[in-house]
Design a protein around this motif. Structure first.
Motif, PDB file in Angstrom:
ATOM      1  N   TYR A 233       0.851  -1.193   0.000  1.00  0.00           N
ATOM      2  CA  TYR A 233       0.000   0.000   0.000  1.00  0.00           C
ATOM      3  C   TYR A 233       0.891   1.249   0.000  1.00  0.00           C
ATOM      4  CZ  TYR A 233      -2.898   3.695   2.098  1.00  0.00           C
ATOM      5  OH  TYR A 233      -3.521   4.885   2.386  1.00  0.00           O
ATOM      6  N   ARG A 234       0.597   2.177  -0.887  1.00  0.00           N
ATOM      7  CA  ARG A 234       1.393   3.402  -1.025  1.00  0.00           C
ATOM      8  C   ARG A 234       2.894   3.101  -1.020  1.00  0.00           C
ATOM      9  NH1 ARG A 234      -1.179   8.821   1.697  1.00  0.00           N
ATOM     10  NH2 ARG A 234      -3.326   8.552   0.987  1.00  0.00           N
ATOM     11  N   ARG A 235       3.289   2.157  -1.837  1.00  0.00           N
ATOM     12  CA  ARG A 235       4.680   1.705  -1.809  1.00  0.00           C
ATOM     13  C   ARG A 235       5.670   2.824  -2.059  1.00  0.00           C
ATOM     14  NH1 ARG A 235       5.982  -2.467  -6.524  1.00  0.00           N
ATOM     15  NH2 ARG A 235       8.104  -1.837  -5.903  1.00  0.00           N
ATOM     16  N   GLU A 236       5.236   3.844  -2.794  1.00  0.00           N
ATOM     17  CA  GLU A 236       6.143   4.961  -3.076  1.00  0.00           C
ATOM     18  C   GLU A 236       6.446   5.779  -1.826  1.00  0.00           C
ATOM     19  OE1 GLU A 236       2.096   6.599  -2.988  1.00  0.00           O
ATOM     20  OE2 GLU A 236       2.973   4.808  -3.912  1.00  0.00           O
ATOM     21  N   ALA A 237       5.598   5.668  -0.795  1.00  0.00           N
ATOM     22  CA  ALA A 237       5.774   6.472   0.411  1.00  0.00           C
ATOM     23  C   ALA A 237       6.948   6.002   1.257  1.00  0.00           C
ATOM     24  CB  ALA A 237       4.489   6.452   1.243  1.00  0.00           C
ATOM     25  N   VAL A 238       7.116   4.685   1.390  1.00  0.00           N
ATOM     26  CA  VAL A 238       8.179   4.159   2.250  1.00  0.00           C
ATOM     27  C   VAL A 238       8.977   3.054   1.553  1.00  0.00           C
ATOM     28  CG1 VAL A 238       8.737   3.090   4.470  1.00  0.00           C
ATOM     29  CG2 VAL A 238       6.848   4.717   4.329  1.00  0.00           C
ATOM     30  N   LEU A 239       8.310   1.995   1.094  1.00  0.00           N
ATOM     31  CA  LEU A 239       9.031   0.836   0.571  1.00  0.00           C
ATOM     32  C   LEU A 239       9.973   1.196  -0.571  1.00  0.00           C
ATOM     33  CD1 LEU A 239       6.562  -2.194   0.557  1.00  0.00           C
ATOM     34  CD2 LEU A 239       8.164  -1.455   2.321  1.00  0.00           C
ATOM     35  N   ASP A 240       9.466   1.937  -1.553  1.00  0.00           N
ATOM     36  CA  ASP A 240      10.313   2.286  -2.692  1.00  0.00           C
ATOM     37  C   ASP A 240      11.531   3.088  -2.243  1.00  0.00           C
ATOM     38  OD1 ASP A 240       8.584   0.996  -4.355  1.00  0.00           O
ATOM     39  OD2 ASP A 240       7.767   2.797  -5.310  1.00  0.00           O
ATOM     40  N   ARG A 241      11.339   3.965  -1.283  1.00  0.00           N
ATOM     41  CA  ARG A 241      12.443   4.802  -0.809  1.00  0.00           C
ATOM     42  C   ARG A 241      13.476   3.998  -0.030  1.00  0.00           C
ATOM     43  NH1 ARG A 241       9.277  10.224   1.468  1.00  0.00           N
ATOM     44  NH2 ARG A 241       7.974  10.569  -0.373  1.00  0.00           N
ATOM     45  N   LEU A 242      13.045   2.858   0.516  1.00  0.00           N
ATOM     46  CA  LEU A 242      13.970   1.987   1.237  1.00  0.00           C
ATOM     47  C   LEU A 242      14.521   0.886   0.333  1.00  0.00           C
ATOM     48  CD1 LEU A 242      12.071   1.502   4.635  1.00  0.00           C
ATOM     49  CD2 LEU A 242      14.008   3.021   4.175  1.00  0.00           C
ATOM     50  N   GLY A 243      14.045   0.829  -0.900  1.00  0.00           N
ATOM     51  CA  GLY A 243      14.512  -0.193  -1.828  1.00  0.00           C
ATOM     52  C   GLY A 243      13.940  -1.563  -1.546  1.00  0.00           C
ATOM     53  N   VAL A 244      12.692  -1.601  -1.081  1.00  0.00           N
ATOM     54  CA  VAL A 244      12.058  -2.864  -0.709  1.00  0.00           C
ATOM     55  C   VAL A 244      10.852  -3.119  -1.603  1.00  0.00           C
ATOM     56  CG1 VAL A 244      10.871  -4.128   1.137  1.00  0.00           C
ATOM     57  CG2 VAL A 244      12.782  -2.610   1.684  1.00  0.00           C
ATOM     58  N   ALA A 245      10.779  -4.315  -2.179  1.00  0.00           N
ATOM     59  CA  ALA A 245       9.585  -4.714  -2.923  1.00  0.00           C
ATOM     60  C   ALA A 245       8.509  -5.138  -1.934  1.00  0.00           C
ATOM     61  CB  ALA A 245       9.912  -5.864  -3.866  1.00  0.00           C
ATOM     62  N   PRO A 246       7.240  -4.939  -2.262  1.00  0.00           N
ATOM     63  CA  PRO A 246       6.177  -5.379  -1.361  1.00  0.00           C
ATOM     64  C   PRO A 246       6.270  -6.873  -1.056  1.00  0.00           C
ATOM     65  CG  PRO A 246       5.288  -3.962  -3.076  1.00  0.00           C
ATOM     66  CD  PRO A 246       6.711  -4.242  -3.454  1.00  0.00           C
ATOM     67  N   PHE A 247       5.923  -7.239   0.157  1.00  0.00           N
ATOM     68  CA  PHE A 247       5.923  -8.645   0.541  1.00  0.00           C
ATOM     69  C   PHE A 247       4.702  -9.341  -0.034  1.00  0.00           C
ATOM     70  CE2 PHE A 247       9.381  -7.550   3.073  1.00  0.00           C
ATOM     71  CZ  PHE A 247       9.883  -8.643   3.756  1.00  0.00           C
ATOM     72  N   ALA A 248       4.875 -10.568  -0.468  1.00  0.00           N
ATOM     73  CA  ALA A 248       3.757 -11.356  -0.977  1.00  0.00           C
ATOM     74  C   ALA A 248       2.817 -11.707   0.172  1.00  0.00           C
ATOM     75  CB  ALA A 248       4.276 -12.624  -1.637  1.00  0.00           C
ATOM     76  N   SER A 249       1.528 -11.567  -0.057  1.00  0.00           N
ATOM     77  CA  SER A 249       0.540 -11.799   1.005  1.00  0.00           C
ATOM     78  C   SER A 249       0.603 -13.210   1.562  1.00  0.00           C
ATOM     79  CB  SER A 249      -0.870 -11.522   0.470  1.00  0.00           C
ATOM     80  OG  SER A 249      -1.004 -10.183   0.068  1.00  0.00           O
ATOM     81  N   ASP A 250       0.906 -14.187   0.706  1.00  0.00           N
ATOM     82  CA  ASP A 250       0.909 -15.572   1.172  1.00  0.00           C
ATOM     83  C   ASP A 250       2.138 -15.913   2.005  1.00  0.00           C
ATOM     84  OD1 ASP A 250       2.807 -15.616  -0.818  1.00  0.00           O
ATOM     85  OD2 ASP A 250       1.847 -17.177  -2.016  1.00  0.00           O
ATOM     86  N   ARG A 251       3.022 -14.916   2.212  1.00  0.00           N
ATOM     87  CA  ARG A 251       4.184 -15.120   3.075  1.00  0.00           C
ATOM     88  C   ARG A 251       4.040 -14.344   4.384  1.00  0.00           C
ATOM     89  NH1 ARG A 251       9.783 -14.523   0.156  1.00  0.00           N
ATOM     90  NH2 ARG A 251      10.366 -15.552   2.106  1.00  0.00           N
ATOM     91  N   VAL A 252       2.803 -13.957   4.685  1.00  0.00           N
ATOM     92  CA  VAL A 252       2.529 -13.186   5.900  1.00  0.00           C
ATOM     93  C   VAL A 252       1.513 -13.931   6.757  1.00  0.00           C
ATOM     94  CG1 VAL A 252       1.599 -11.042   6.830  1.00  0.00           C
ATOM     95  CG2 VAL A 252       3.042 -10.991   4.784  1.00  0.00           C
ATOM     96  N   LEU A 253       1.837 -14.095   8.024  1.00  0.00           N
ATOM     97  CA  LEU A 253       0.935 -14.718   8.997  1.00  0.00           C
ATOM     98  C   LEU A 253       0.539 -13.666  10.019  1.00  0.00           C
ATOM     99  CD1 LEU A 253      -0.314 -17.467   9.969  1.00  0.00           C
ATOM    100  CD2 LEU A 253       1.625 -17.596  11.558  1.00  0.00           C
ATOM    101  N   LEU A 254      -0.742 -13.399  10.135  1.00  0.00           N
ATOM    102  CA  LEU A 254      -1.278 -12.426  11.095  1.00  0.00           C
ATOM    103  C   LEU A 254      -1.832 -13.199  12.291  1.00  0.00           C
ATOM    104  CD1 LEU A 254      -2.087  -9.522  11.832  1.00  0.00           C
ATOM    105  CD2 LEU A 254      -4.137  -9.824  10.414  1.00  0.00           C
ATOM    106  N   VAL A 255      -1.271 -12.922  13.461  1.00  0.00           N
ATOM    107  CA  VAL A 255      -1.599 -13.691  14.660  1.00  0.00           C
ATOM    108  C   VAL A 255      -2.411 -12.846  15.640  1.00  0.00           C
ATOM    109  CG1 VAL A 255      -0.658 -15.070  16.566  1.00  0.00           C
ATOM    110  CG2 VAL A 255       0.533 -15.010  14.358  1.00  0.00           C
TER     111      VAL A 255
END
Length: 247
Positions: free
Chosen positions: A117-139
């Motif tokens: 979400y809004r990858r240009e705001a933080v992730l792009d500036r840190l050089g990080v691609a978005p994480f794939a949803s199927d690699r995330v576990l919400l507990v």
């Protein structure tokens, strides 16, 4: 024990966050002079500094004042050549957007930001691609707003109770974010965002230790999402932190 300490809640420096770190710990405290601008412009230099520390020593636990620091940890781990899946332990979903959030609280978008979400705001500036949803576990995530329920219903993010750990963990290396507001309100007085229900300290500590025992945790973040100050709670908070950081 080495620790990285980030005494901020979002872009606000809180020298009085009152995180009682274990006695004898070798602590690297990260503070940055933040520029003017919106919250994201202010977060990027802080998170760049955190990412640098994590890249140099990804196994060092990070303790901070909110969950969005996990974005910086992800950046640092990737720079170190790691490729983690994410375990997000929280009373809240943190998958809001600023467009749907009634409060506009950026911390409530932390996991959604990591997902792109809004990858240009933080992730792009840190050089990080978005994480794939199927690699995330919400507990836990027992306190969800309707837009979060809708998002998760159509997302590959898995949502499980704390009791399902460690059998439900994603494969591979792990980045674990533990928001202490997952605890029952009686166990964590002074939390910024209280959610009814929740586990005891002993139950949370046991769950975190089962994850650590897999030997696959390459990054651990503890988010102390409580109001700053409150010296009357220092001893209690110290016990919680020490328990979580003791193997």
């Amino acid at each position: 024990m080495q620790l990285t300490y980030v005494p901020y809640h979002l872009d606000q420096h809180h020298p009085d966050l009152a995180v009682p770190l274990p006695a004898g710990a070798d602590v690297t405290e990260i503070t940055v002079e933040l520029p003017a601008g919106d919250v994201f412009a202010r977060l990027v230099p802080l998170y760049s500094a955190v990412a640098g520390a994590v890249a140099a020593s990804p196994e060092t636990p990070v303790v901070s004042g909110d969950c969005t620091v996990t974005l910086a940890m992800a950046a640092g781990m990737l720079r170190a050549g790691l490729d983690p899946s994410v375990v997000w332990i929280d009373a809240h979903g943190d998958v809001q957007t600023l467009e749907t959030s009634a409060s506009g609280y950026v911390g409530g978008t932390a996991l959604r930001l990591l997902l792109g979400y809004r990858r240009e705001a933080v992730l792009d500036r840190l050089g990080v691609a978005p994480f794939a949803s199927d690699r995330v576990l919400l507990v836990d995530a027992r306190d969800l707003d309707p837009p979060e329920v809708e998002f998760l219903a159509s997302s590959a993010v898995r949502r499980v109770p704390l009791s399902s750990l460690p059998s439900s963990l994603p494969e591979g290396q792990l980045l674990v974010n533990v928001d202490l507001d997952v605890l029952a309100p009686s166990a964590l007085p002074g939390a910024r965002y209280v959610a009814p229900g929740g586990p005891s300290v002993a139950t949370l500590v046991s769950a975190v230790r089962t994850i650590l025992a897999t030997g696959r945790v390459e990054g651990l973040h503890i988010a102390c999402t409580w109001e700053p100050g409150r010296p009357d709670l220092q001893s209690l908070r110290g016990e919680i932190i020490a328990e979580l950081l003791t193997p």
